[in-house]
Design a protein around this motif. Structure first.
Motif, PDB file in Angstrom:
ATOM      1  N   SER A  96       0.817  -1.224   0.000  1.00  0.00           N
ATOM      2  CA  SER A  96       0.000   0.000   0.000  1.00  0.00           C
ATOM      3  C   SER A  96       0.845   1.266   0.000  1.00  0.00           C
ATOM      4  CB  SER A  96      -0.901   0.035   1.238  1.00  0.00           C
ATOM      5  OG  SER A  96      -1.781  -1.049   1.247  1.00  0.00           O
ATOM      6  N   ALA A 148     -10.510  -3.309  -1.775  1.00  0.00           N
ATOM      7  CA  ALA A 148      -9.246  -3.800  -1.204  1.00  0.00           C
ATOM      8  C   ALA A 148      -9.283  -3.781   0.320  1.00  0.00           C
ATOM      9  CB  ALA A 148      -8.072  -2.967  -1.709  1.00  0.00           C
ATOM     10  N   PHE A 149      -9.929  -2.777   0.896  1.00  0.00           N
ATOM     11  CA  PHE A 149     -10.057  -2.730   2.348  1.00  0.00           C
ATOM     12  C   PHE A 149     -10.878  -3.920   2.838  1.00  0.00           C
ATOM     13  CE2 PHE A 149     -12.209  -1.633   6.275  1.00  0.00           C
ATOM     14  CZ  PHE A 149     -11.145  -1.218   7.066  1.00  0.00           C
ATOM     15  N   SER A 153      -8.460  -7.267   1.802  1.00  0.00           N
ATOM     16  CA  SER A 153      -7.121  -7.417   2.397  1.00  0.00           C
ATOM     17  C   SER A 153      -7.051  -7.073   3.879  1.00  0.00           C
ATOM     18  CB  SER A 153      -6.106  -6.538   1.655  1.00  0.00           C
ATOM     19  OG  SER A 153      -5.976  -6.976   0.332  1.00  0.00           O
ATOM     20  N   VAL A 154      -7.836  -6.093   4.298  1.00  0.00           N
ATOM     21  CA  VAL A 154      -7.776  -5.677   5.704  1.00  0.00           C
ATOM     22  C   VAL A 154      -8.776  -6.473   6.543  1.00  0.00           C
ATOM     23  CG1 VAL A 154      -8.024  -3.736   7.307  1.00  0.00           C
ATOM     24  CG2 VAL A 154      -6.974  -3.377   5.060  1.00  0.00           C
ATOM     25  N   CYS A 199     -13.438   1.009  -0.141  1.00  0.00           N
ATOM     26  CA  CYS A 199     -12.883   0.313  -1.315  1.00  0.00           C
ATOM     27  C   CYS A 199     -12.907  -1.206  -1.138  1.00  0.00           C
ATOM     28  CB  CYS A 199     -11.462   0.793  -1.594  1.00  0.00           C
ATOM     29  SG  CYS A 199     -10.190   0.145  -0.486  1.00  0.00           S
ATOM     30  N   CYS A 220     -13.795   7.558   3.328  1.00  0.00           N
ATOM     31  CA  CYS A 220     -12.982   6.916   4.358  1.00  0.00           C
ATOM     32  C   CYS A 220     -13.227   7.568   5.707  1.00  0.00           C
ATOM     33  CB  CYS A 220     -11.494   7.038   4.025  1.00  0.00           C
ATOM     34  SG  CYS A 220     -11.032   6.361   2.423  1.00  0.00           S
ATOM     35  N   SER A 279      -3.172  -6.895   5.745  1.00  0.00           N
ATOM     36  CA  SER A 279      -2.752  -5.502   5.621  1.00  0.00           C
ATOM     37  C   SER A 279      -3.316  -4.705   6.786  1.00  0.00           C
ATOM     38  CB  SER A 279      -3.271  -4.883   4.321  1.00  0.00           C
ATOM     39  OG  SER A 279      -2.713  -5.516   3.206  1.00  0.00           O
ATOM     40  N   CYS A 283     -12.477   2.153   5.060  1.00  0.00           N
ATOM     41  CA  CYS A 283     -12.543   2.677   3.698  1.00  0.00           C
ATOM     42  C   CYS A 283     -13.581   1.870   2.931  1.00  0.00           C
ATOM     43  CB  CYS A 283     -11.178   2.568   3.007  1.00  0.00           C
ATOM     44  SG  CYS A 283     -11.182   3.191   1.293  1.00  0.00           S
ATOM     45  N   CYS A 336      -5.656   0.033   3.768  1.00  0.00           N
ATOM     46  CA  CYS A 336      -5.620   0.093   2.307  1.00  0.00           C
ATOM     47  C   CYS A 336      -4.853   1.354   1.907  1.00  0.00           C
ATOM     48  CB  CYS A 336      -7.041   0.127   1.746  1.00  0.00           C
ATOM     49  SG  CYS A 336      -7.949   1.635   2.144  1.00  0.00           S
ATOM     50  N   LYS A 337      -4.568   1.480   0.630  1.00  0.00           N
ATOM     51  CA  LYS A 337      -3.792   2.624   0.159  1.00  0.00           C
ATOM     52  C   LYS A 337      -4.524   3.950   0.384  1.00  0.00           C
ATOM     53  CE  LYS A 337      -5.288   2.397  -4.687  1.00  0.00           C
ATOM     54  NZ  LYS A 337      -4.845   2.156  -6.059  1.00  0.00           N
TER      55      LYS A 337
END
Length: 141
Positions: free
Chosen positions: A41, A89-90, A93-94, A87, A78, A100, A85, A103-104
């Motif tokens: 990230s 990916a949150f 991955s989170v 998104c 966010c 993670s 977040c 997220c980015k």
């Protein structure tokens, strides 16, 4: 910081902010530490912060949310206060995999605050409510 990151992450972000204020740059050792702690990230988050993609939205009630314009052009809402977040990916991955910390987009919030690239927008309580109740694509900026 609004919510608690692991101590090492918080300390790193404080150090980045301090050094950047003094020198207007982030040294390689801090960039390496950022990548070590936040993984994949880190680089995309730095890119978002560099492109001034983060807006902090505040209402008179004191509520604060962030909007981050992602690299795909999509706008994400966010909440730094609880590390959330909108998104995918949150969520994956989170929350789901747990591999993670952030997220980015969330990391971009912290970096943009440290680097002074975060836009500020004050809105009415009603506007913030509309933002929170509407689709993520609703933008106040």
């Amino acid at each position: 910081m609004d919510a608690t990151l692991p101590a090492v992450g918080e300390e790193l972000l404080r150090e980045i902010e301090k050094v950047f204020q003094e020198t207007s740059r982030v040294p390689d050792d801090l960039l390496s530490a950022l990548k070590f702690i936040f993984g994949a990230s880190a680089v995309p988050a730095l890119d978002l912060a560099d492109h001034q993609s983060v807006t902090r939205i505040v209402s008179p009630s004191g509520r604060t949310v962030y909007q981050v314009l992602g690299s795909s052009g999509k706008l994400y809402t966010c909440y730094a206060s609880c590390h959330f977040c909108s998104c995918p990916a949150f969520a994956f991955s989170v929350l789901r995999k747990g591999d993670s910390l952030l997220c980015k987009h969330l990391l971009a919030i912290y970096l943009s605050r440290a680097l002074g690239t975060c836009h500020e927008l004050t809105v009415s309580n009603k506007q913030l409510t509309r933002l929170l109740l509407m689709d993520e694509s609703f933008s106040l900026s």
